[in-house]
Motif scaffolding. Structure first.
Motif, PDB file in Angstrom:
ATOM      1  N   UNK A   1      -4.401  -1.298 -12.323  1.00 27.27           N
ATOM      2  CA  UNK A   1      -5.764  -1.056 -12.781  1.00 27.27           C
ATOM      3  C   UNK A   1      -5.982   0.424 -13.063  1.00 27.27           C
ATOM      4  N   UNK A   2      -5.446   1.290 -12.202  1.00 30.15           N
ATOM      5  CA  UNK A   2      -5.591   2.726 -12.430  1.00 30.15           C
ATOM      6  C   UNK A   2      -5.004   3.133 -13.777  1.00 30.15           C
ATOM      7  N   UNK A   3      -3.831   2.624 -14.116  1.00 27.68           N
ATOM      8  CA  UNK A   3      -3.216   2.980 -15.398  1.00 27.68           C
ATOM      9  C   UNK A   3      -4.090   2.497 -16.558  1.00 27.68           C
ATOM     10  N   UNK A   4      -4.772   1.361 -16.378  1.00 29.46           N
ATOM     11  CA  UNK A   4      -5.724   0.910 -17.389  1.00 29.46           C
ATOM     12  C   UNK A   4      -6.892   1.872 -17.523  1.00 29.46           C
ATOM     13  N   UNK A   5      -7.382   2.404 -16.405  1.00 27.63           N
ATOM     14  CA  UNK A   5      -8.458   3.392 -16.428  1.00 27.63           C
ATOM     15  C   UNK A   5      -8.021   4.655 -17.168  1.00 27.63           C
ATOM     16  N   UNK A   6      -6.792   5.099 -16.890  1.00 31.25           N
ATOM     17  CA  UNK A   6      -6.286   6.310 -17.540  1.00 31.25           C
ATOM     18  C   UNK A   6      -6.154   6.086 -19.047  1.00 31.25           C
ATOM     19  N   UNK A   7      -5.628   4.906 -19.434  1.00 28.58           N
ATOM     20  CA  UNK A   7      -5.505   4.594 -20.858  1.00 28.58           C
ATOM     21  C   UNK A   7      -6.858   4.551 -21.545  1.00 28.58           C
TER      22      UNK A   7
ATOM     23  N   UNK B   1      -7.057  12.168 -11.760  1.00 31.43           N
ATOM     24  CA  UNK B   1      -7.650  10.981 -12.411  1.00 31.43           C
ATOM     25  C   UNK B   1      -9.141  10.887 -12.138  1.00 31.43           C
ATOM     26  N   UNK B   2      -9.730  11.973 -11.638  1.00 32.61           N
ATOM     27  CA  UNK B   2     -11.121  11.903 -11.199  1.00 32.61           C
ATOM     28  C   UNK B   2     -12.080  11.541 -12.336  1.00 32.61           C
ATOM     29  N   UNK B   3     -11.890  12.146 -13.505  1.00 35.51           N
ATOM     30  CA  UNK B   3     -12.799  11.858 -14.610  1.00 35.51           C
ATOM     31  C   UNK B   3     -12.638  10.421 -15.095  1.00 35.51           C
TER      32      UNK B   3
ATOM     33  N   UNK C   1     -12.692   9.836  -1.368  1.00 32.75           N
ATOM     34  CA  UNK C   1     -14.066   9.565  -1.799  1.00 32.75           C
ATOM     35  C   UNK C   1     -14.449  10.298  -3.084  1.00 32.75           C
ATOM     36  N   UNK C   2     -13.673  11.306  -3.484  1.00 30.57           N
ATOM     37  CA  UNK C   2     -13.964  12.009  -4.737  1.00 30.57           C
ATOM     38  C   UNK C   2     -13.080  11.520  -5.889  1.00 30.57           C
ATOM     39  N   UNK C   3     -12.468  10.360  -5.724  1.00 25.11           N
ATOM     40  CA  UNK C   3     -11.580   9.740  -6.718  1.00 25.11           C
ATOM     41  C   UNK C   3     -10.229  10.444  -6.840  1.00 25.11           C
ATOM     42  N   UNK C   4      -9.926  11.390  -5.971  1.00 23.50           N
ATOM     43  CA  UNK C   4      -8.596  11.999  -6.006  1.00 23.50           C
ATOM     44  C   UNK C   4      -7.620  11.104  -5.256  1.00 23.50           C
ATOM     45  N   UNK C   5      -6.328  11.260  -5.567  1.00 24.13           N
ATOM     46  CA  UNK C   5      -5.281  10.424  -4.973  1.00 24.13           C
ATOM     47  C   UNK C   5      -4.481  11.268  -3.991  1.00 24.13           C
ATOM     48  N   UNK C   6      -4.475  10.912  -2.699  1.00 24.74           N
ATOM     49  CA  UNK C   6      -3.789  11.717  -1.682  1.00 24.74           C
ATOM     50  C   UNK C   6      -2.294  11.411  -1.586  1.00 24.74           C
ATOM     51  N   UNK C   7      -1.606  11.503  -2.727  1.00 29.06           N
ATOM     52  CA  UNK C   7      -0.168  11.258  -2.767  1.00 29.06           C
ATOM     53  C   UNK C   7       0.518  12.425  -3.473  1.00 29.06           C
ATOM     54  N   UNK C   8       1.799  12.633  -3.149  1.00 35.15           N
ATOM     55  CA  UNK C   8       2.566  13.690  -3.814  1.00 35.15           C
ATOM     56  C   UNK C   8       2.653  13.430  -5.312  1.00 35.15           C
TER      57      UNK C   8
ATOM     58  N   UNK D   1       0.860  -1.182   0.000  1.00 36.76           N
ATOM     59  CA  UNK D   1       0.000   0.000   0.000  1.00 36.76           C
ATOM     60  C   UNK D   1       0.895   1.230   0.000  1.00 36.76           C
ATOM     61  N   UNK D   2       0.874   1.958  -1.100  1.00 36.13           N
ATOM     62  CA  UNK D   2       1.854   3.022  -1.337  1.00 36.13           C
ATOM     63  C   UNK D   2       1.494   4.291  -0.568  1.00 36.13           C
ATOM     64  N   UNK D   3       2.499   4.856   0.091  1.00 44.29           N
ATOM     65  CA  UNK D   3       2.340   6.090   0.854  1.00 44.29           C
ATOM     66  C   UNK D   3       3.328   7.168   0.388  1.00 44.29           C
ATOM     67  N   UNK D   4       4.076   6.870  -0.667  1.00 44.82           N
ATOM     68  CA  UNK D   4       5.101   7.828  -1.098  1.00 44.82           C
ATOM     69  C   UNK D   4       4.657   8.660  -2.287  1.00 44.82           C
ATOM     70  N   UNK D   5       5.645   9.052  -3.088  1.00 41.54           N
ATOM     71  CA  UNK D   5       5.411   9.886  -4.262  1.00 41.54           C
ATOM     72  C   UNK D   5       4.759   9.054  -5.371  1.00 41.54           C
ATOM     73  N   UNK D   6       3.711   9.597  -5.999  1.00 42.97           N
ATOM     74  CA  UNK D   6       2.985   8.821  -7.007  1.00 42.97           C
ATOM     75  C   UNK D   6       3.870   8.461  -8.194  1.00 42.97           C
ATOM     76  N   UNK D   7       4.656   9.395  -8.682  1.00 39.88           N
ATOM     77  CA  UNK D   7       5.490   9.114  -9.851  1.00 39.88           C
ATOM     78  C   UNK D   7       6.542   8.062  -9.536  1.00 39.88           C
ATOM     79  N   UNK D   8       7.008   8.026  -8.294  1.00 41.52           N
ATOM     80  CA  UNK D   8       7.933   6.957  -7.899  1.00 41.52           C
ATOM     81  C   UNK D   8       7.221   5.603  -7.892  1.00 41.52           C
ATOM     82  N   UNK D   9       5.945   5.594  -7.554  1.00 43.62           N
ATOM     83  CA  UNK D   9       5.187   4.341  -7.613  1.00 43.62           C
ATOM     84  C   UNK D   9       5.084   3.850  -9.056  1.00 43.62           C
ATOM     85  N   UNK D  10       4.885   4.752 -10.000  1.00 35.38           N
ATOM     86  CA  UNK D  10       4.833   4.353 -11.413  1.00 35.38           C
ATOM     87  C   UNK D  10       6.165   3.756 -11.847  1.00 35.38           C
ATOM     88  N   UNK D  11       7.250   4.382 -11.423  1.00 35.44           N
ATOM     89  CA  UNK D  11       8.566   3.848 -11.774  1.00 35.44           C
ATOM     90  C   UNK D  11       8.784   2.481 -11.136  1.00 35.44           C
ATOM     91  N   UNK D  12       8.311   2.306  -9.911  1.00 37.06           N
ATOM     92  CA  UNK D  12       8.446   1.010  -9.252  1.00 37.06           C
ATOM     93  C   UNK D  12       7.652  -0.055 -10.000  1.00 37.06           C
TER      94      UNK D  12
END
Length: 375
Positions: free
Chosen positions: A145-151, A124-126, A112-119, A55-66
Motif C-alpha cells: 500500500x505504501x508503494x501505491x501511495x508513493x506512486x 514518505x511523509x508528504x 506518528x508523523x508518517x516517518x518510517x523508523x527503519x534504516x 512486521x518488518x524490522x530490518x533495512x527498508x530497501x531490503x524489504x522492497x527487494x523482498x
C-alpha cells in the motif's frame, strides 16, 4: 465512531500493538511475526501464503527487494485454463485477489508523523499526508500500500497530459487517473447540443468537466460522492483556470435541476471492486450505469442529450450483453441519437500475455448520444 483497528504481535515474551491502516479496508492480520534482513524470500512467501503477516524490522530497501521476490513467486503460480471469457475474468479476479492478499502481508511501521523508523527508509511523509491526512499516533500498513501511495504522489506531482485541454490533470490518491485518454477524446469531439448548462456525473479528477468548459459550455455542474474526488477536481480546475465555470457538488449521481447536456463515464465492468481505486472500473450490478440511465430523462432540458461513455469490455467478457444495454435505454425512456466509437490505445489491448487478451483485443469505447423518447 468505531474504535481504530489494532495490529497485535509478540516479541519474545513481550506483546506489542499499533493502529492498523488499510485503504482497501482489509482487516488486520490475526497472525504476525517479526521479520528482518535474515528472513529468506522462500520463508517469507510461505508465511504470507499461510496468512501470517511479517512486521518488518530490518533495512527498508531490503524489504522492497523482498516484496519483489514475493511478487515473482506469486506470479509463477500456474493459472487454471478457462473455458469461457466469463470464467477467465472470474479466475483472473481470484488470482488478483490472492496475489494482493499475499503481497499485503509484508508490513511496515510508521511513526506518528508518517516517518518510517527503519534504516534507509525514504521520506514518505508528504505522500502519506496526501492519502491519510494528519496522523495522531504510530501505525502499521502494508509495504504494498505504501508503494501505491508513493506512486500516486508522483502522479500528482507530474500530472497527465490531456491534449484536449492543452494542459495536465493531476490525480490525487484514490482518484482514478485519466490515463485512458480515448474517453476524453470522445467527449472532446462529439457535437455539443444547444444550451449553456451541462452536468458531469461522477466527475473524478474533473477532466470531463474541464473539457466541456474548455469547449465553451457556459456552466458545468460536476458531481461526485467522494470528497477526495471533489478535492482533486477543485485542484485541477483551479490549475486550468476553469474554476469559475464549473460548480462542484457532492451528490450520488445527479444534482438538482435539468441541463442541456448530461455526461457520465461510469465504471465499465459490473463486478465488485476490491479497493477504493477500483470503484472507477468495477460497478457492482451496474448500479451507477443504471442510476444514470434511469435518472437521465428527468434531468434533461428540452432538446438536451445524455452522453454515456462506456467500454464494451463487459460484453466481450460475457458480463453484460448489448441487448441488455439497449433494453436499459428503452426502459429509461431514452433513444439513441448517434454513437461515436474509438479503439483503446492502452498497452493491455495488445498484450497477448494478458489473461483477458481475447476480450481486450475486441474492446471498443463508445459515446452514446441519448435523448428522451418523444423529444
Amino acid at each position: 465512531m468505531s474504535e481504530p483497528a489494532l495490529l497485535h504481535w509478540t516479541d519474545g515474551e513481550q506483546t506489542g500493538s499499533a493502529r492498523w491502516r488499510s485503504e482497501a479496508g482489509v482487516p488486520p492480520p490475526k497472525r504476525v511475526v517479526l521479520a528482518d534482513d535474515r528472513m529468506t524470500a522462500d520463508a517469507a512467501y510461505r508465511h504470507a501464503c499461510e496468512g501470517t503477516a511479517l512486521l518488518w524490522r530490518g533495512d527498508f530497501q531490503n524489504a522492497r527487494q523482498l516484496l519483489q521476490a514475493l511478487a515473482r513467486r506469486a506470479d509463477r503460480k500456474p493459472r487454471k485454463a478457462a473455458a469461457t471469457p466469463t470464467e477467465a475474468f472470474h479466475l483472473h479476479r481470484q488470482a488478483q485477489a490472492q496475489r494482493a492478499r499475499t503481497l499485503g502481508m509484508l508490513l511496515i511501521p510508521f511513526d506518528a508523523d508518517h516517518s518510517i523508523p527503519l534504516r534507509r527508509a525514504p521520506d514518505v511523509q508528504q505522500a502519506c499526508l496526501e492519502a491519510y491526512g494528519p496522523a495522531q499516533e504510530a501505525y502499521v500498513a502494508s509495504l504494498r500500500e505504501l508503494l501505491g501511495l508513493i506512486g500516486a504522489h508522483e502522479w500528482r506531482k507530474k500530472g497527465v497530459e490531456i491534449p484536449a485541454l492543452r494542459g495536465r490533470i493531476h490525480p490525487h490518491y484514490g482518484v482514478f487517473s485519466p490515463v485512458r485518454g480515448e474517453y476524453v477524446d470522445l467527449v472532446a469531439r462529439a457535437p455539443l447540443p444547444a444550451g449553456d448548462l451541462a452536468f458531469d456525473i461522477g466527475t473524478g479528477t474533473g477532466v470531463l468537466a474541464a473539457v466541456l468548459a474548455r469547449r465553451g459550455v457556459a456552466r458545468v455542474v460536476a458531481t461526485d460522492q467522494d470528497p477526495r474526488a471533489l478535492a482533486c477536481a477543485r485542484d485541477n480546475l483551479e490549475r486550468l483556470g476553469l474554476a469559475a465555470r464549473v460548480e462542484l457538488v457532492q451528490a450520488d449521481l445527479f444534482p438538482d435541476g435539468r441541463a442541456h447536456l448530461l455526461v457520465c463515464n461510469p465504471p465499465w465492468v459490473p463486478a465488485r471492486p476490491s479497493s477504493p481505486l477500483e470503484h472507477a472500473v468495477y460497478d457492482p450490478d451496474g448500479r451507477m450505469l443504471r442510476g444514470f440511465l434511469d435518472g437521465a430523462a428527468a434531468h434533461l432540458a428540452p432538446g438536451g442529450e445524455a452522453w454515456l461513455v462506456l467500454s464494451d469490455l463487459a460484453e466481450h467478457l460475457g458480463l453484460r450483453s448489448r441487448e441488455e444495454l439497449l433494453a436499459a435505454f428503452e426502459r429509461a425512456g431514452l433513444r439513441v441519437v448517434a454513437r461515436l466509437d474509438i479503439r483503446p490505445r492502452h498497452p493491455r489491448a495488445t498484450d497477448t500475455s494478458d489473461p483477458l487478451h481475447a476480450a481486450r483485443s475486441k474492446e471498443v469505447t463508445s459515446l452514446w448520444r441519448l435523448a428522451a423518447v418523444g423529444a
